[in-house]
Design an enzyme around this catalytic site. Structure first.
Site, PDB file in Angstrom:
ATOM      1  N   ASP A 128       0.871  -1.168   0.000  1.00 55.34           N
ATOM      2  CA  ASP A 128       0.000   0.000   0.000  1.00 55.34           C
ATOM      3  C   ASP A 128       0.915   1.226   0.000  1.00 55.34           C
ATOM      4  OD1 ASP A 128      -1.565   2.173   0.712  1.00 55.34           O
ATOM      5  OD2 ASP A 128      -2.584   1.141   2.351  1.00 55.34           O
ATOM      6  N   ILE A 129       0.788   2.066  -0.999  1.00 59.46           N
ATOM      7  CA  ILE A 129       1.748   3.177  -1.151  1.00 59.46           C
ATOM      8  C   ILE A 129       1.644   4.173   0.011  1.00 59.46           C
ATOM      9  CG2 ILE A 129       0.373   4.791  -2.537  1.00 59.46           C
ATOM     10  CD1 ILE A 129       2.924   4.972  -4.368  1.00 59.46           C
ATOM     11  N   GLY A 188      -9.503   4.783  -6.104  1.00 56.49           N
ATOM     12  CA  GLY A 188      -8.244   4.048  -6.259  1.00 56.49           C
ATOM     13  C   GLY A 188      -7.149   4.554  -5.330  1.00 56.49           C
ATOM     14  N   VAL A 189      -5.945   4.597  -5.859  1.00 63.04           N
ATOM     15  CA  VAL A 189      -4.809   5.006  -5.041  1.00 63.04           C
ATOM     16  C   VAL A 189      -4.939   6.486  -4.657  1.00 63.04           C
ATOM     17  CG1 VAL A 189      -3.241   5.590  -6.964  1.00 63.04           C
ATOM     18  CG2 VAL A 189      -2.305   4.755  -4.816  1.00 63.04           C
ATOM     19  N   ASP A 190      -5.545   7.278  -5.511  1.00 60.22           N
ATOM     20  CA  ASP A 190      -5.799   8.696  -5.220  1.00 60.22           C
ATOM     21  C   ASP A 190      -6.642   8.831  -3.944  1.00 60.22           C
ATOM     22  OD1 ASP A 190      -5.926  11.440  -5.622  1.00 60.22           O
ATOM     23  OD2 ASP A 190      -7.328  11.339  -7.297  1.00 60.22           O
ATOM     24  N   SER A 227      -2.194   4.676 -14.147  1.00 58.05           N
ATOM     25  CA  SER A 227      -3.172   4.421 -15.238  1.00 58.05           C
ATOM     26  C   SER A 227      -3.682   2.976 -15.336  1.00 58.05           C
ATOM     27  CB  SER A 227      -2.618   4.819 -16.622  1.00 58.05           C
ATOM     28  OG  SER A 227      -2.777   6.195 -16.849  1.00 58.05           O
ATOM     29  N   THR A 228      -3.129   2.053 -14.541  1.00 60.22           N
ATOM     30  CA  THR A 228      -3.489   0.633 -14.758  1.00 60.22           C
ATOM     31  C   THR A 228      -4.732   0.190 -14.007  1.00 60.22           C
ATOM     32  OG1 THR A 228      -2.126  -0.215 -12.939  1.00 60.22           O
ATOM     33  CG2 THR A 228      -1.062   0.040 -15.093  1.00 60.22           C
ATOM     34  N   GLY A 229      -5.378   1.095 -13.268  1.00 59.11           N
ATOM     35  CA  GLY A 229      -6.597   0.741 -12.542  1.00 59.11           C
ATOM     36  C   GLY A 229      -7.811   1.277 -13.274  1.00 59.11           C
ATOM     37  N   TYR A 268      -8.206   3.829 -15.036  1.00 57.73           N
ATOM     38  CA  TYR A 268      -7.930   4.347 -16.382  1.00 57.73           C
ATOM     39  C   TYR A 268      -7.656   3.248 -17.411  1.00 57.73           C
ATOM     40  CZ  TYR A 268      -7.995   9.308 -14.993  1.00 57.73           C
ATOM     41  OH  TYR A 268      -8.364  10.567 -14.569  1.00 57.73           O
TER      42      TYR A 268
END
Ligand code: AR6
Length: 183
Positions: free
Chosen positions: A10-11, A32-34, A119-121, A123
């Protein structure tokens, strides 16, 4: 060239000078990560993002990390391309994200940076192609960043990134496609 590793995690738990956010052009937060980064950093992050006046696809902008635990001092927000089949400049825009993040890291003096798989989620960028661009760009962009962690949220993505890193090491210094042989 920085030392680069691919890890699972987890970033928001990273311990680097800066973490990269796969944001949208509003820089006011999202899913998402955002969403995870905004929850961890607190509401100040959306306020700081809003004050930057947006961010174009392929560009990156920094804010403080607010309530994220030290040593994380900066969030570098970048806006990846939405995947539309690959003929709409997506590879160049994704490469630009990684390049601009390193430039912004240099501007703020970050020596260690953690990246998500931009972009891999939501997007929709194909993960294998994205991993190739991530590693190819990060290994060919001059930077003062010394340590890069590619933080994957699932094992498949981590394995793709690790395979690209292994391939890059095999291709020799500065990604010379002829290996270690001198031309
Ligand atoms: N730590 C590390 N990686 C994560 C985490 C986490 N906590 N959470 C998700 N991922 P995405 P995008 C992975 O969708 O495709 C937002 O709404 C995830 O599994 O977060 O660039 C923005 O506001 C995937 O591998 O970002 C934009 O509108 C990677 O992070 C849009 O989504 C990226 O997935 C951006 O879409």
């Amino acid at each position: 060239m920085p030392q680069i590793e691919a890890v699972l995690g987890d970033i928001t738990r990273e311990e680097t000078d800066a973490i990269v956010n796969a944001a949208n052009s509003s820089l006011r937060g999202g899913g998402g990560v955002d969403g995870a980064i905004h929850r961890a950093a607190g509401p100040e992050l959306a306020r700081a993002g809003a004050m930057l006046g947006g961010c174009k696809t392929g560009d990156a902008k920094a804010t403080p990390a607010f309530r994220l635990d030290p040593p994380v001092k900066h969030v570098i927000h970048t806006v990846g391309p939405v995947w539309r089949g690959g003929g709409d400049g997506e590879p160049e825009l994704l490469a630009s994200c990684y390049r601009r993040c390193l430039e912004v890291a240099d501007e703020v003096g970050a020596r260690s940076v953690s990246f998500p798989a931009i972009s891999t989620g939501i997007y929709g960028y194909p993960a294998a192609d994205a991993a190739r661009i991530a590693v190819g760009t990060l290994t060919s962009t001059p930077t003062g960043v010394e340590r890069i962690r590619l933080v994957a949220f699932d094992e498949a993505t981590r394995d793709l990134l690790a395979a690209e890193l292994a391939r890059d090491v095999g291709s020799g210094p500065a990604g010379n496609p002829d290996g270690f042989a001198e031309r």
